[in-house]
Write an enzyme that holds these catalytic residues in place. Sequence first.
Site, mmCIF file in Angstrom:
data_model
loop_
_atom_site.group_PDB
_atom_site.id
_atom_site.type_symbol
_atom_site.label_atom_id
_atom_site.label_comp_id
_atom_site.label_asym_id
_atom_site.label_seq_id
_atom_site.Cartn_x
_atom_site.Cartn_y
_atom_site.Cartn_z
ATOM 1 N N ARG A 293 0.827 -1.206 0.000
ATOM 2 C CA ARG A 293 0.000 0.000 0.000
ATOM 3 C C ARG A 293 0.864 1.261 0.000
ATOM 4 N NH1 ARG A 293 -1.943 1.776 5.941
ATOM 5 N NH2 ARG A 293 -0.167 1.081 7.163
ATOM 6 N N SER B 257 5.109 -2.740 14.694
ATOM 7 C CA SER B 257 3.827 -2.040 14.766
ATOM 8 C C SER B 257 3.267 -1.875 13.368
ATOM 9 C CB SER B 257 4.009 -0.658 15.405
ATOM 10 O OG SER B 257 4.751 0.185 14.530
ATOM 11 N N ASP C 286 11.027 -2.512 15.863
ATOM 12 C CA ASP C 286 10.589 -1.802 14.662
ATOM 13 C C ASP C 286 9.436 -0.878 15.069
ATOM 14 O OD1 ASP C 286 10.081 -1.030 12.041
ATOM 15 O OD2 ASP C 286 8.847 -2.794 11.621
ATOM 16 N N LYS D 88 3.270 -8.068 16.793
ATOM 17 C CA LYS D 88 2.611 -6.768 16.725
ATOM 18 C C LYS D 88 1.295 -6.833 17.491
ATOM 19 C CE LYS D 88 4.580 -5.537 12.210
ATOM 20 N NZ LYS D 88 4.282 -5.228 10.791
ATOM 21 N N LYS E 97 12.084 -1.134 2.452
ATOM 22 C CA LYS E 97 10.909 -1.764 1.860
ATOM 23 C C LYS E 97 11.217 -2.177 0.432
ATOM 24 C CE LYS E 97 7.793 -1.361 5.181
ATOM 25 N NZ LYS E 97 7.069 -2.515 5.769
ATOM 26 N N ASP F 8 9.110 2.763 14.636
ATOM 27 C CA ASP F 8 9.263 4.133 14.143
ATOM 28 C C ASP F 8 7.956 4.741 13.647
ATOM 29 O OD1 ASP F 8 9.229 2.315 11.956
ATOM 30 O OD2 ASP F 8 10.067 3.849 10.644
ATOM 31 N N THR G 105 12.191 3.036 8.868
ATOM 32 C CA THR G 105 11.848 2.459 7.576
ATOM 33 C C THR G 105 12.204 3.401 6.431
ATOM 34 O OG1 THR G 105 10.029 1.203 8.548
ATOM 35 C CG2 THR G 105 9.938 1.569 6.175
ATOM 36 N N ASP H 279 12.230 -5.683 4.103
ATOM 37 C CA ASP H 279 10.854 -6.114 4.313
ATOM 38 C C ASP H 279 10.163 -6.159 2.960
ATOM 39 O OD1 ASP H 279 8.336 -6.743 5.149
ATOM 40 O OD2 ASP H 279 8.025 -4.946 6.369
ATOM 41 N N GLU I 253 12.297 -9.785 5.994
ATOM 42 C CA GLU I 253 10.989 -9.946 6.620
ATOM 43 C C GLU I 253 9.925 -10.324 5.590
ATOM 44 O OE1 GLU I 253 8.050 -7.262 9.530
ATOM 45 O OE2 GLU I 253 10.020 -6.526 8.893
ATOM 46 N N ASP J 10 6.293 -12.210 9.596
ATOM 47 C CA ASP J 10 5.467 -11.111 10.097
ATOM 48 C C ASP J 10 3.996 -11.420 9.848
ATOM 49 O OD1 ASP J 10 4.232 -8.765 10.844
ATOM 50 O OD2 ASP J 10 5.200 -7.503 9.361
ATOM 51 N N LYS K 78 15.352 -0.163 7.796
ATOM 52 C CA LYS K 78 14.492 -1.207 7.226
ATOM 53 C C LYS K 78 14.039 -0.764 5.847
ATOM 54 C CE LYS K 78 10.036 -2.701 8.344
ATOM 55 N NZ LYS K 78 9.066 -3.404 9.207
#
Length: 365
Positions: A24, A295, A320, A267, A162, A322, A135, A190, A218, A243, A160
């Site tokens: 997304r 989160s 994680d 999470k 993406k 942030d 991230t 991730d 991840e 995850d 991290k």
Amino acid sequence: MTISAVRTHRVSAPLHTPFVTALRRTTTVDTLIVELVDADGRSGFGEAPQVWQVTGASVAGADACVRELLGPLLTGRDPDDLVARCAEVQRAVVGNEAAKAAVDVALHDLAARRLGVPLARLLGGTTLRVPTDVTLAAGDAVDLAAAARQRRADGFGVLKLKVGTDAAGDLDRVRAVRAAVGADVRIRLDANQGWTPREAVRVIRGIEDAELDVELVEQPVARWDLDGLAWVSDRVSVPILADEAVFGVRDLVEVIRRRAADLVNVKLAKCGGLHPARTLLELARAHGLGTVVGSMMESQVGIGAAASLVAAYGTTAVADLDAAWWLAWSPVQGGIRYEGPTVVLPDAPGLGISGLTEVKMQTRG
């Protein structure tokens, strides 16, 4: 002393930078803040973030669950009987993990406030400082390298990245980020379920061959494909972090049974709150799996609860947390703050939240 009121607050808070993953793109945090009030007027807060593409949770759905079921269940009950209240919340409804997490955290926050101690201390910890990664939203190699340099200048030592939007270009993205930050910054990836198993192995082996020193990868494949996750884990040396594949205890048991991953990301909005999150952390440790607490895109409420959990239980890899760092403004007064790569918990009862910011907020109850 009983719970006298349950209120819900719908929040839409802007991000200072768009957040982009393989699943997304968002420019806001849309979330529900739940407030439990005792007869003395003390409030405990929790949060149910809207994440259609991961949990399926919505603000409207969480609001309905709390107002129509969980709120009436708790009204008039003793908040100090914390274990019993949390267990009742978990049993009351199937699914709806985000709504249950919000109420579970609000119960914990209220219990800590009534005792006059920080939530981290209620959970068994003493530290009020929790390191976090940051991230790098999905993008092209040039933009990612520039963002990486800026985050390094901000003091973050764990990035991290993406990936998963374009398997063919992901190796170049990782190479660009590593070149931008040098060897002393940890990089984790991730993919947010964005690769097929074969793509995952091809990209990760390419990273290994290029000696780009990636800490972990991840959720490389679809959450339902545990066979694929195990297939990837068995064919690469970089540790694999589950995850989206793990919401609750049954999911984690299956990951353990199949040896599908090396670590698990716990999470609150996936598993239903602090009560089940502690079970997941203990189960992972008992079976030799590494742990991360992460989160969704959440506010200072959810991040404060997750950071309190880390402060008490610790993790084997940097947390994680942030998400609230991305917010242009906070929907609450007080609560956590960021000092570079550190989440700083307030030395105050519960989550240390003194009230709500009445901007773009709808209150009900």
